[in-house]
Each structure stands twice: as structure tokens, then as C-alpha cells.
Design a protein around this motif. Structure first.
Motif, PDB file in Angstrom:
ATOM      1  N   ILE A  68       0.978  -1.324  -0.089  1.00 49.12           N
ATOM      2  CA  ILE A  68       0.005  -0.104  -0.067  1.00 49.12           C
ATOM      3  C   ILE A  68       0.971   1.271   0.172  1.00 49.12           C
ATOM      4  O   ILE A  68       0.686   2.137  -0.849  1.00 49.12           O
ATOM      5  CB  ILE A  68      -0.910  -0.084   1.179  1.00 49.12           C
ATOM      6  CG1 ILE A  68      -1.781  -1.248   1.402  1.00 49.12           C
ATOM      7  CG2 ILE A  68      -1.854   1.267   1.213  1.00 49.12           C
ATOM      8  CD1 ILE A  68      -2.741  -1.471   0.223  1.00 49.12           C
ATOM      9  N   VAL A  69       2.083   1.220   0.709  1.00 54.60           N
ATOM     10  CA  VAL A  69       2.744   2.440   0.851  1.00 54.60           C
ATOM     11  C   VAL A  69       3.426   2.544  -0.593  1.00 54.60           C
ATOM     12  O   VAL A  69       3.575   3.756  -1.152  1.00 54.60           O
ATOM     13  CB  VAL A  69       3.822   2.200   2.108  1.00 54.60           C
ATOM     14  CG1 VAL A  69       4.868   3.427   2.068  1.00 54.60           C
ATOM     15  CG2 VAL A  69       3.275   2.011   3.318  1.00 54.60           C
ATOM     16  N   GLU A  70       3.698   1.377  -1.090  1.00 56.71           N
ATOM     17  CA  GLU A  70       4.448   1.754  -2.376  1.00 56.71           C
ATOM     18  C   GLU A  70       3.535   2.225  -3.402  1.00 56.71           C
ATOM     19  O   GLU A  70       3.914   3.015  -4.082  1.00 56.71           O
ATOM     20  CB  GLU A  70       5.026   0.107  -2.807  1.00 56.71           C
ATOM     21  CG  GLU A  70       5.621   0.218  -4.164  1.00 56.71           C
ATOM     22  CD  GLU A  70       6.042  -1.245  -4.543  1.00 56.71           C
ATOM     23  OE1 GLU A  70       6.353  -2.049  -3.776  1.00 56.71           O
ATOM     24  OE2 GLU A  70       6.608  -1.528  -5.811  1.00 56.71           O
ATOM     25  N   GLU A 101      -6.774  -6.225  -6.563  1.00 59.99           N
ATOM     26  CA  GLU A 101      -6.735  -6.899  -5.352  1.00 59.99           C
ATOM     27  C   GLU A 101      -6.544  -6.078  -4.075  1.00 59.99           C
ATOM     28  O   GLU A 101      -6.813  -6.357  -3.039  1.00 59.99           O
ATOM     29  CB  GLU A 101      -5.727  -7.888  -5.496  1.00 59.99           C
ATOM     30  CG  GLU A 101      -5.911  -9.170  -6.300  1.00 59.99           C
ATOM     31  CD  GLU A 101      -5.620  -8.653  -7.787  1.00 59.99           C
ATOM     32  OE1 GLU A 101      -5.679  -9.501  -8.746  1.00 59.99           O
ATOM     33  OE2 GLU A 101      -5.028  -7.430  -8.004  1.00 59.99           O
ATOM     34  N   ILE A 102      -5.696  -4.760  -4.465  1.00 58.94           N
ATOM     35  CA  ILE A 102      -5.485  -3.929  -3.363  1.00 58.94           C
ATOM     36  C   ILE A 102      -6.457  -2.682  -3.422  1.00 58.94           C
ATOM     37  O   ILE A 102      -6.178  -1.866  -2.420  1.00 58.94           O
ATOM     38  CB  ILE A 102      -4.042  -3.533  -3.332  1.00 58.94           C
ATOM     39  CG1 ILE A 102      -3.755  -2.997  -4.679  1.00 58.94           C
ATOM     40  CG2 ILE A 102      -3.064  -4.773  -3.266  1.00 58.94           C
ATOM     41  CD1 ILE A 102      -2.416  -2.029  -4.598  1.00 58.94           C
ATOM     42  N   SER A 103      -7.320  -2.735  -4.364  1.00 62.57           N
ATOM     43  CA  SER A 103      -8.178  -1.527  -4.467  1.00 62.57           C
ATOM     44  C   SER A 103      -8.924  -1.042  -3.335  1.00 62.57           C
ATOM     45  O   SER A 103      -8.868   0.207  -3.001  1.00 62.57           O
ATOM     46  CB  SER A 103      -9.131  -1.491  -5.682  1.00 62.57           C
ATOM     47  OG  SER A 103     -10.035  -2.463  -5.296  1.00 62.57           O
ATOM     48  N   LEU A 104      -9.500  -1.950  -2.519  1.00 60.89           N
ATOM     49  CA  LEU A 104     -10.279  -1.410  -1.174  1.00 60.89           C
ATOM     50  C   LEU A 104      -9.369  -1.011  -0.448  1.00 60.89           C
ATOM     51  O   LEU A 104      -9.623   0.103   0.260  1.00 60.89           O
ATOM     52  CB  LEU A 104     -11.184  -2.632  -0.949  1.00 60.89           C
ATOM     53  CG  LEU A 104     -12.213  -2.882  -1.735  1.00 60.89           C
ATOM     54  CD1 LEU A 104     -13.161  -4.272  -1.184  1.00 60.89           C
ATOM     55  CD2 LEU A 104     -13.253  -1.782  -1.948  1.00 60.89           C
ATOM     56  N   GLU A 105      -8.498  -1.663  -0.013  1.00 63.49           N
ATOM     57  CA  GLU A 105      -7.426  -1.410   0.891  1.00 63.49           C
ATOM     58  C   GLU A 105      -6.473   0.016   0.701  1.00 63.49           C
ATOM     59  O   GLU A 105      -6.333   0.777   1.550  1.00 63.49           O
ATOM     60  CB  GLU A 105      -6.431  -2.509   1.164  1.00 63.49           C
ATOM     61  CG  GLU A 105      -5.621  -2.456   2.368  1.00 63.49           C
ATOM     62  CD  GLU A 105      -4.725  -3.568   2.559  1.00 63.49           C
ATOM     63  OE1 GLU A 105      -4.650  -4.706   1.828  1.00 63.49           O
ATOM     64  OE2 GLU A 105      -3.568  -3.706   3.513  1.00 63.49           O
ATOM     65  N   LEU A 106      -6.264   0.239  -0.784  1.00 64.95           N
ATOM     66  CA  LEU A 106      -5.807   1.303  -0.872  1.00 64.95           C
ATOM     67  C   LEU A 106      -6.753   2.553  -0.884  1.00 64.95           C
ATOM     68  O   LEU A 106      -6.256   3.675  -0.711  1.00 64.95           O
ATOM     69  CB  LEU A 106      -5.283   1.402  -2.547  1.00 64.95           C
ATOM     70  CG  LEU A 106      -4.266   2.375  -3.038  1.00 64.95           C
ATOM     71  CD1 LEU A 106      -3.093   2.374  -2.123  1.00 64.95           C
ATOM     72  CD2 LEU A 106      -4.123   1.916  -4.499  1.00 64.95           C
ATOM     73  N   LEU A 107      -8.026   2.197  -1.087  1.00 63.50           N
ATOM     74  CA  LEU A 107      -8.946   3.229  -0.956  1.00 63.50           C
ATOM     75  C   LEU A 107      -9.059   3.749   0.216  1.00 63.50           C
ATOM     76  O   LEU A 107      -9.235   4.965   0.574  1.00 63.50           O
ATOM     77  CB  LEU A 107     -10.345   2.627  -1.378  1.00 63.50           C
ATOM     78  CG  LEU A 107     -11.573   3.494  -1.215  1.00 63.50           C
ATOM     79  CD1 LEU A 107     -11.338   4.649  -2.230  1.00 63.50           C
ATOM     80  CD2 LEU A 107     -12.698   2.651  -1.433  1.00 63.50           C
ATOM     81  N   VAL A 108      -9.076   2.881   1.127  1.00 62.25           N
ATOM     82  CA  VAL A 108      -8.835   3.303   2.665  1.00 62.25           C
ATOM     83  C   VAL A 108      -7.830   4.112   2.968  1.00 62.25           C
ATOM     84  O   VAL A 108      -7.842   5.141   3.621  1.00 62.25           O
ATOM     85  CB  VAL A 108      -9.109   2.131   3.508  1.00 62.25           C
ATOM     86  CG1 VAL A 108      -8.744   2.457   5.237  1.00 62.25           C
ATOM     87  CG2 VAL A 108     -10.351   1.103   3.409  1.00 62.25           C
ATOM     88  N   ALA A 109      -6.519   3.793   2.436  1.00 60.01           N
ATOM     89  CA  ALA A 109      -5.362   4.487   2.658  1.00 60.01           C
ATOM     90  C   ALA A 109      -5.359   5.903   2.056  1.00 60.01           C
ATOM     91  O   ALA A 109      -4.928   6.839   2.701  1.00 60.01           O
ATOM     92  CB  ALA A 109      -4.259   3.460   2.211  1.00 60.01           C
ATOM     93  N   ALA A 110      -5.797   5.683   0.834  1.00 62.85           N
ATOM     94  CA  ALA A 110      -5.891   6.970  -0.065  1.00 62.85           C
ATOM     95  C   ALA A 110      -6.583   7.970   0.636  1.00 62.85           C
ATOM     96  O   ALA A 110      -6.280   9.209   0.829  1.00 62.85           O
ATOM     97  CB  ALA A 110      -6.238   6.658  -1.279  1.00 62.85           C
ATOM     98  N   ASP A 111      -7.834   7.567   1.396  1.00 60.22           N
ATOM     99  CA  ASP A 111      -8.728   8.234   2.013  1.00 60.22           C
ATOM    100  C   ASP A 111      -7.913   8.842   3.197  1.00 60.22           C
ATOM    101  O   ASP A 111      -8.016  10.126   3.618  1.00 60.22           O
ATOM    102  CB  ASP A 111     -10.074   7.864   2.551  1.00 60.22           C
ATOM    103  CG  ASP A 111     -10.815   8.532   3.049  1.00 60.22           C
ATOM    104  OD1 ASP A 111     -11.068   8.449   4.485  1.00 60.22           O
ATOM    105  OD2 ASP A 111     -11.322   9.734   2.467  1.00 60.22           O
ATOM    106  N   TYR A 112      -7.343   7.993   3.798  1.00 59.05           N
ATOM    107  CA  TYR A 112      -6.743   8.551   5.133  1.00 59.05           C
ATOM    108  C   TYR A 112      -5.529   9.701   4.943  1.00 59.05           C
ATOM    109  O   TYR A 112      -5.376  10.527   5.591  1.00 59.05           O
ATOM    110  CB  TYR A 112      -6.252   7.279   5.727  1.00 59.05           C
ATOM    111  CG  TYR A 112      -5.514   7.865   7.431  1.00 59.05           C
ATOM    112  CD1 TYR A 112      -4.002   7.675   7.206  1.00 59.05           C
ATOM    113  CD2 TYR A 112      -6.184   8.178   8.430  1.00 59.05           C
ATOM    114  CE1 TYR A 112      -3.199   8.307   8.413  1.00 59.05           C
ATOM    115  CE2 TYR A 112      -5.524   8.418   9.565  1.00 59.05           C
ATOM    116  CZ  TYR A 112      -4.248   8.577   9.548  1.00 59.05           C
ATOM    117  OH  TYR A 112      -3.438   8.703  10.881  1.00 59.05           O
ATOM    118  N   TYR A 113      -4.876   9.457   3.734  1.00 62.42           N
ATOM    119  CA  TYR A 113      -3.699  10.095   3.621  1.00 62.42           C
ATOM    120  C   TYR A 113      -3.948  11.210   2.743  1.00 62.42           C
ATOM    121  O   TYR A 113      -3.245  12.069   2.328  1.00 62.42           O
ATOM    122  CB  TYR A 113      -2.386   9.360   3.120  1.00 62.42           C
ATOM    123  CG  TYR A 113      -1.810   8.593   4.198  1.00 62.42           C
ATOM    124  CD1 TYR A 113      -2.125   7.217   4.505  1.00 62.42           C
ATOM    125  CD2 TYR A 113      -0.840   9.000   5.190  1.00 62.42           C
ATOM    126  CE1 TYR A 113      -1.620   6.477   5.484  1.00 62.42           C
ATOM    127  CE2 TYR A 113      -0.318   8.275   6.176  1.00 62.42           C
ATOM    128  CZ  TYR A 113      -0.871   7.107   6.293  1.00 62.42           C
ATOM    129  OH  TYR A 113      -0.120   6.424   7.467  1.00 62.42           O
TER     130      TYR A 113
END
Lengths: 115, 331
Positions: A68-70, A101-113
Motif C-alpha cells: 500500500i505504501v508503495e 486486489e488492493i483497490s479496497l485497501e488502497l481506497l482506505v489508505a488513500a482516503d486517510y492520507y
């Protein structure tokens, strides 16, 4: 970064400094400060005006997995590279680079950051 | 902030937007959403679901169902526009749960479809059964032969030759139902006349009363002794009497019997030589005349009357006659 129109030499130099983004599973990512500033949250964390420890050490521990960080860093670089592009220029689409595969997790992170 | 507005720059979609797009495109692959989703974040993903997927998400994480009423309504409208229109026009009250309404209506539709298809299947099967009944089946048994015509009738119209031959054989054999009935005095009598006993085919024996129907039926006829038959001549044809007398005097020998039939009758109208004597014999049957002293002559005369016999031959039936229609045949 966008708001800093009168860029001092120091500021520019500082912007070229490397910032370390760390992940929960041991991966570290180095990006330029100006890149990191594309993220609202990171910008706040790294702001020299704040008293966060990150501002001093240039290290931002992110509570995300390495992938996710990457991906986040990748987007930040993409954004910092092309946000100044003129209208006629062709910009590669970033959507292809987001794996489902990471879209949902990235969505959360993107929103947070706030990316 | 969705876009970064720069002085001369481009608007780049945020990562949030990118992620939403990608997730919506692959929503079918998502097993469940997990907990703690903010409504505004997950909304685009939910809106791009199918009813089944949305149901799956709601069953996995019930909190998601809190804000999906309008999504369900939209789905219902898409699937059942006619029914939805009823609700819009306030004919019916809006259901509390569009989702329940949707699935209930779906079940009803499926039931109706199943009933219809079963009915169709049944009727089609019935028709197939009926067809199979009348279809051609493979079997090794011979079906009973059908007799469209009365027993013994020819399958094809017979030629003249065939007709005459069959008539002659029928006559000699005494086939049931034969039109020719002999009077009592015409019963078979074996006359000790070797000449007569020797029909054209030398192989035949005198004792044989019945000769197999063959190309030489004359032999059997001769043996059978249609005595009266011999006396036929006069009535049958004009030439009959003069020729008869001639032949009577002739009385050819046994050997002649063979030869005479062989010699083609000069004035023979049509019947083939072998059959002419026999024809002579039976054609005059209807007017029988018994003459024992002539027992010998008849058979002898029959062959001797080869020529006259041939001319004497008159087909019994008009149909066989080859004379012009206007001429009345003897029979």
C-alpha cells in the motif's frame, strides 16, 4: 507545496530532501519531500512548522502494508510529476496501475492520507 | 478536494477516485466489504453492484444495508419496470423494503416461467409420443401382407397371352370360383387313346389328368377329354365347320399331335400355336356335345385342327378379343 509560490533556495533544497516512508511489514520507501507533500496528511506530518517528530527526522511511519505504501508513493510521484502538465500533453492513466486486489485497501489508505 | 487546481496544470483524479473506479469495475470479485466503511467512500462501489452482489454484501455486513434503500429501488425499477410504474403512480404503496419486494417478484416470475415451460415440455412430449407411434420402426418380422384386391386377382393387368393362359389353366384345373363350370357329362374320362394321352410334350403321361400349368397346357386338356369341346367348331366361327370336317378326317397320329401344335396356324388370329388346340377345346365348352365315338377324334382333331383351331379360337370375353369391336365374338 502547491501554495509555496515564492520558493527560496533553502526551501527548494529542502524539498529535494529525501523522506522515508516506512510500512508495517518492514519496507521503507524514500521519496522527495516535495512528492510527499502531495499528500495532505504527510504534508502535515512533515511540515516544518509542526512539532511532530517526523518533521525533524524526515521519517514517516505509515500504518500500512508495504504494498500500500508503495502504491501510494507511486501515485504521489505521478501526481507531482503531472499536475503541472499542460492541457495538450498526454498523461498516462494511473488506473491501470491500481491492482483490483488492493483497490479496497488502497481506497482506505488513500482516503486517510488524502491522496 | 477532488482535484488539484494548479495555475496552469491539469486536474488529476485523486487516488481515492482511482480506487473507487477500479473497485467498482471488479465488484463481482469482492467477497465482502468488511467493517467500518464510510458511506461516501463505498457508495460508488455499491451502486455498481448487481442485486445478487448487493445482497451478498448486506448479508456479510448488515450495516451496509442502512443506506441502500435507494439503490434497491433503482435495481427494482430496472428489473421490473412495469411493476415499478405501478408504485410510482401510487396505485400501490411503496414497500418498506424494495429489496424484499424485488426478490419476491423474482420468485413469482420464475414460478410462472417454470409452469409454462413444463406445460410446453409436456405437450411436446405428447406430440413426440404420437409421432413415435406412427413412425417407421425397425423389426425383423414381416408384417401381414395386405390384400387390397380379392384373393387371386392379378397385381398387374395381364397381357393377352397371360390371360388366355391363365384361363386355360384354370379351366383344366377346375379352380374354384372359375366361371367355367362343366356339366356333369363333361367330367373327366380317361380315354384309352394313346394319341390323346400323348400331348405335344412327349414326357407327359396319359394318366396324368392334371398337367401342371405350363407352356403346354394343351396336353392336359387333351387328356381331360373335353369331348364335347371338340364338337364346338361350328358355332364358334364361320370357318369352324369346314375346318372341323377336314380335321376330323385327318386324325393325325400321335406323332402328329406333337407336330401339329408346333405348326403355326396360318389363319390363326392371334393365339400362339401351343395354346390354340386347348383353346379350341375349351372355348366351345358352354355348348357341350358329348360324342363318345368321337372321343378319339376330338383329341386327334384338336391337334389336327391346328390351323382351323387357331382360327377357331375366339376369346371368351370381349376383352380378350382382338377382333374389331363391332364383330361379335362367339362367346
Amino acid at each position: 507545496m502547491s501554495a509555496d509560490v515564492p520558493m527560496q533556495g533553502d526551501e527548494r533544497d529542502r524539498m529535494n530532501e529525501w523522506v522515508r516512508l516506512t510500512s508495517t511489514d518492514g519496507y521503507d520507501y524514500l521519496v522527495r519531500r516535495k512528492v510527499a507533500m502531495c499528500s495532505g496528511t504527510l504534508k502535515n506530518m512533515l511540515s516544518s512548522e509542526s512539532s511532530f517528530s517526523e518533521a525533524l527526522s524526515n521519517i514517516c511511519p505509515m500504518n500500512e502494508r508495504g504494498i500500500i505504501v508503495e502504491k501510494l508513493s507511486e501515485y504521489l510521484i505521478y501526481k507531482s510529476t503531472y499536475e503541472g502538465a499542460k492541457k495538450n500533453e498526454d498523461i498516462p492513466d494511473f488506473q491501470e496501475r491500481v491492482q483490483p486486489e488492493i483497490s479496497l485497501e488502497l481506497l482506505v489508505a488513500a482516503d486517510y492520507y488524502d491522496a | 478536494m477532488s482535484y488539484d487546481i494548479d495555475s496552469g496544470g491539469r486536474r488529476i483524479p485523486t487516488l481515492v477516485q482511482y480506487c473507487q473506479r477500479v473497485a467498482s469495475a471488479n465488484v463481482e470479485s469482492i467477497c465482502s466489504l468488511g467493517e467500518g466503511w464510510r458511506n461516501d467512500l463505498i457508495r460508488p462501489v455499491l451502486e455498481s453492484c448487481t442485486p445478487e452482489t448487493l445482497q451478498r454484501f448486506e448479508d456479510a455486513d448488515p450495516y451496509i444495508a442502512n443506506d441502500t434503500q435507494d439503490i434497491w429501488k433503482r435495481l427494482f425499477l430496472k428489473e421490473f419496470p412495469i411493476a415499478a410504474h405501478q408504485y410510482e403512480s401510487n396505485a400501490l404503496e411503496e414497500p418498506e423494503s424494495w429489496r424484499d419486494e424485488l426478490f419476491a417478484l423474482r420468485d413469482r416470475e420464475h414460478a410462472k416461467l417454470n409452469a409454462l415451460s413444463n406445460r410446453l415440455k409436456a405437450s411436446r412430449q405428447e406430440e413426440e409420443e404420437r409421432k413415435r407411434e406412427s413412425a417407421i420402426k425397425l423389426t425383423d418380422k414381416v408384417p401381414p401382407a395386405k390384400r387390397s384386391r380379392p384373393w387371386g386377382a392379378p397385381s398387374q393387368p395381364k397381357t393377352l397371352f397371360q390371360k388366355t393362359r391363365s384361363e386355360a389353366s384354370r379351366l383344366s384345373k377346375g379352380v374354384l370360383g372359375s366361371r367355367i363350370t362343366r356339366p356333369a357329362f363333361q367330367t373327366r374320362r380317361i380315354v384309352p387313346n394313346t394319341a390323346s394321352a400323348k400331348p405335344p410334350p412327349p414326357s407327359r403321361t396319359a394318366s396324368s389328368v392334371k398337367a401342371p400349368s405350363s407352356a403346354q397346357p394343351s396336353g392336359s386338356r387333351v387328356v381331360v377329354r373335353s369331348v364335347p369341346v371338340v364338337h364346338r367348331p361350328p358355332p364358334p366361327s364361320k370357318q369352324a365347320s369346314p375346318m372341323l370336317t377336314e380335321s376330323a378326317s385327318a386324325i393325325p397320329t400321335t406323332s402328329d399331335v406333337c407336330s401339329i401344335p408346333a405348326s403355326p396356324p396360318p389363319t390363326a388370329s392371334s393365339p400362339p400355336p401351343p395354346s390354340s388346340p386347348p383353346e379350341t377345346l375349351w372355348s366351345p365348352l358352354p355348348q357341350p356335345q358329348t360324342q363318345s365315338p368321337e372321343a378319339r377324334s376330338p383329341p386327334a382333331r384338336a391337334p389336327g385342327k391346328k390351323n382351323p383351331g387357331a382360327s377357331l379360337f375366339m376369346p371368351k370375353h370381349r376383352a380378350y378379343s382382338q377382333l374389331p369391336r363391332g364383330v361379335q365374338s362367339k362367346s
